[in-house]
Design a protein around this motif. Structure first.
Motif, PDB file in Angstrom:
ATOM      1  N   THR A 170       0.877  -1.212   0.128  1.00  0.00           N
ATOM      2  CA  THR A 170       0.088   0.063  -0.153  1.00  0.00           C
ATOM      3  C   THR A 170       0.809   1.281  -0.100  1.00  0.00           C
ATOM      4  OG1 THR A 170      -1.851  -1.207   1.247  1.00  0.00           O
ATOM      5  CG2 THR A 170      -1.868   1.303   1.258  1.00  0.00           C
ATOM      6  N   ALA A 171       1.889   1.194   0.742  1.00  0.00           N
ATOM      7  CA  ALA A 171       2.663   2.444   1.003  1.00  0.00           C
ATOM      8  C   ALA A 171       3.588   2.730  -0.651  1.00  0.00           C
ATOM      9  CB  ALA A 171       3.781   2.164   1.820  1.00  0.00           C
ATOM     10  N   LEU A 172       4.135   1.536  -1.090  1.00  0.00           N
ATOM     11  CA  LEU A 172       4.346   2.116  -2.532  1.00  0.00           C
ATOM     12  C   LEU A 172       3.546   2.226  -3.596  1.00  0.00           C
ATOM     13  CD1 LEU A 172       7.241   1.382  -3.943  1.00  0.00           C
ATOM     14  CD2 LEU A 172       6.676  -0.890  -4.457  1.00  0.00           C
ATOM     15  N   LEU A 173       2.183   1.688  -3.354  1.00  0.00           N
ATOM     16  CA  LEU A 173       1.266   2.113  -4.328  1.00  0.00           C
ATOM     17  C   LEU A 173       1.018   3.846  -4.118  1.00  0.00           C
ATOM     18  CD1 LEU A 173      -0.854   1.822  -6.513  1.00  0.00           C
ATOM     19  CD2 LEU A 173      -2.592   1.126  -4.603  1.00  0.00           C
ATOM     20  N   VAL A 174       0.684   4.100  -2.981  1.00  0.00           N
ATOM     21  CA  VAL A 174       0.535   5.338  -2.647  1.00  0.00           C
ATOM     22  C   VAL A 174       1.734   6.210  -3.017  1.00  0.00           C
ATOM     23  CG1 VAL A 174       0.400   7.084  -0.795  1.00  0.00           C
ATOM     24  CG2 VAL A 174      -0.819   5.271  -0.506  1.00  0.00           C
ATOM     25  N   ALA A 175       3.026   6.050  -2.770  1.00  0.00           N
ATOM     26  CA  ALA A 175       4.062   6.662  -3.355  1.00  0.00           C
ATOM     27  C   ALA A 175       4.426   6.755  -4.905  1.00  0.00           C
ATOM     28  CB  ALA A 175       5.407   6.075  -2.625  1.00  0.00           C
ATOM     29  N   GLY A 176       3.853   5.643  -5.622  1.00  0.00           N
ATOM     30  CA  GLY A 176       4.009   5.574  -6.800  1.00  0.00           C
ATOM     31  C   GLY A 176       2.923   6.706  -7.394  1.00  0.00           C
ATOM     32  N   LEU A 177       1.514   6.611  -6.983  1.00  0.00           N
ATOM     33  CA  LEU A 177       0.702   7.503  -7.305  1.00  0.00           C
ATOM     34  C   LEU A 177       0.914   9.054  -7.143  1.00  0.00           C
ATOM     35  CD1 LEU A 177      -2.515   5.749  -6.383  1.00  0.00           C
ATOM     36  CD2 LEU A 177      -1.821   5.930  -8.655  1.00  0.00           C
ATOM     37  N   PHE A 178       1.599   9.129  -5.886  1.00  0.00           N
ATOM     38  CA  PHE A 178       1.814  10.688  -5.573  1.00  0.00           C
ATOM     39  C   PHE A 178       2.743  11.140  -6.517  1.00  0.00           C
ATOM     40  CE2 PHE A 178       2.969  14.074  -3.050  1.00  0.00           C
ATOM     41  CZ  PHE A 178       1.962  14.670  -2.503  1.00  0.00           C
ATOM     42  N   GLY A 179       3.954  10.293  -6.793  1.00  0.00           N
ATOM     43  CA  GLY A 179       5.077  10.759  -7.336  1.00  0.00           C
ATOM     44  C   GLY A 179       4.369  10.834  -8.716  1.00  0.00           C
ATOM     45  N   THR A 180       3.690  10.265  -9.638  1.00  0.00           N
ATOM     46  CA  THR A 180       3.065  10.672 -10.864  1.00  0.00           C
ATOM     47  C   THR A 180       2.651  11.904 -10.713  1.00  0.00           C
ATOM     48  OG1 THR A 180       2.700   8.113 -11.369  1.00  0.00           O
ATOM     49  CG2 THR A 180       1.569  10.040 -12.707  1.00  0.00           C
ATOM     50  N   LEU A 181       1.601  12.373 -10.033  1.00  0.00           N
ATOM     51  CA  LEU A 181       0.982  13.729  -9.814  1.00  0.00           C
ATOM     52  C   LEU A 181       2.187  14.665  -9.631  1.00  0.00           C
ATOM     53  CD1 LEU A 181      -2.113  12.501  -7.554  1.00  0.00           C
ATOM     54  CD2 LEU A 181      -2.171  12.920  -9.917  1.00  0.00           C
ATOM     55  N   SER A 182       3.014  14.505  -8.829  1.00  0.00           N
ATOM     56  CA  SER A 182       3.876  15.425  -8.530  1.00  0.00           C
ATOM     57  C   SER A 182       4.875  15.714  -9.585  1.00  0.00           C
ATOM     58  CB  SER A 182       4.946  14.928  -7.535  1.00  0.00           C
ATOM     59  OG  SER A 182       6.067  15.725  -7.244  1.00  0.00           O
ATOM     60  N   ARG A 183       5.272  14.545 -10.825  1.00  0.00           N
ATOM     61  CA  ARG A 183       6.030  14.919 -11.805  1.00  0.00           C
ATOM     62  C   ARG A 183       5.002  15.562 -12.852  1.00  0.00           C
ATOM     63  NH1 ARG A 183       7.803   9.852 -10.339  1.00  0.00           N
ATOM     64  NH2 ARG A 183       6.302   8.825 -11.824  1.00  0.00           N
ATOM     65  N   ARG A 184       3.827  15.387 -13.107  1.00  0.00           N
ATOM     66  CA  ARG A 184       2.782  16.264 -13.837  1.00  0.00           C
ATOM     67  C   ARG A 184       2.916  17.450 -13.472  1.00  0.00           C
ATOM     68  NH1 ARG A 184       0.375  13.385 -17.660  1.00  0.00           N
ATOM     69  NH2 ARG A 184       0.455  11.141 -17.567  1.00  0.00           N
ATOM     70  N   ALA A 185       2.670  17.779 -12.231  1.00  0.00           N
ATOM     71  CA  ALA A 185       2.748  19.161 -11.610  1.00  0.00           C
ATOM     72  C   ALA A 185       3.918  19.850 -11.837  1.00  0.00           C
ATOM     73  CB  ALA A 185       2.273  19.121 -10.050  1.00  0.00           C
TER      74      ALA A 185
END
Length: 217
Positions: A170-185
């Protein structure tokens, strides 16, 4: 000036000098790469241009490639990291259905914004890095690998904060999703036509994601 204030001033001066040296190394490394290619110059030539010793270079970067990419992967800001870690502990902390604290998303947001503010990365920095990757496309792998490593670092601090097992998916999933949003931002923030603050762009992306994932299955 008190002894404490004097000590803080000395540490602040050292930090600024260190940052100036690191920025000078990265700037020179990118310029050399654009003009000569990655293999067209040596670390000794780079050091001579910056005015530092080879030993000093390796105090900042382990390789030419790392010097070119620069400080994209700085350590988490200490104050922001402490606030993030503290947010998951304490009596009566509300938790969601996956056992995660309900403030995790908000605190990840604040930690990411603090990291971006610390980098002080400008559009000129982005353009310089893009020019380098045009000359040496393999450096994109270095950047992408660094981004993946950062996601694992985020996952690690999430498990520590939330009291989860080190390999919790779950932690890796949250980090991956958040990382994607951060890169797009970041992509939008550094685009030529952007006039918004990074905080506002990332907040908008998070709001859109929350609406999307709130859709019932």
């Amino acid at each position: 000036m008190t002894e404490s204030a004097n000590t803080c001033a000395v540490h602040g001066l050292r930090a600024r000098k260190r940052e100036a040296t690191r920025s000078a190394i990265t700037s020179a490394a990118r310029r050399f790469t654009v003009n000569h290619g990655l293999n067209g110059f040596t670390i000794e030539q780079l050091c001579a241009d910056v005015g530092i010793s080879r030993r000093t270079f390796f105090n900042y970067f382990p390789s030419k490639e790392d010097a070119i990419v620069g400080h994209l992967l700085d350590e988490f800001p200490a104050d922001a990291m402490a606030a993030f870690t503290d947010g998951g502990h304490g009596e009566g902390v509300a938790r969601g259905p996956q056992g995660l604290t309900t403030t995790l998303l908000r605190d990840l947001f604040e930690l990411t914004v603090a990291m971006t503010d610390q980098l002080d990365f400008t559009r000129e920095d982005v353009r310089a890095l893009i020019e380098v990757m045009k000359v040496e496309p393999q450096l994109m792998i270095k950047v992408m690998g660094g981004a993946e490593a950062r996601e694992h670092e985020f996952a690690h601090v999430i498990t520590e904060r939330e009291g989860l097992p080190p390999d919790d998916p779950t932690a890796l999933l949250v980090a991956g999703l958040f990382g994607t949003l951060s890169r797009r931002a970041s992509q939008k923030f550094f685009s030529g036509e952007n006039a918004l603050a990074y905080r506002d762009i990332l907040a908008g992306h998070l709001a859109q994601a929350q609406q999307f994932f709130a859709f019932p299955l």
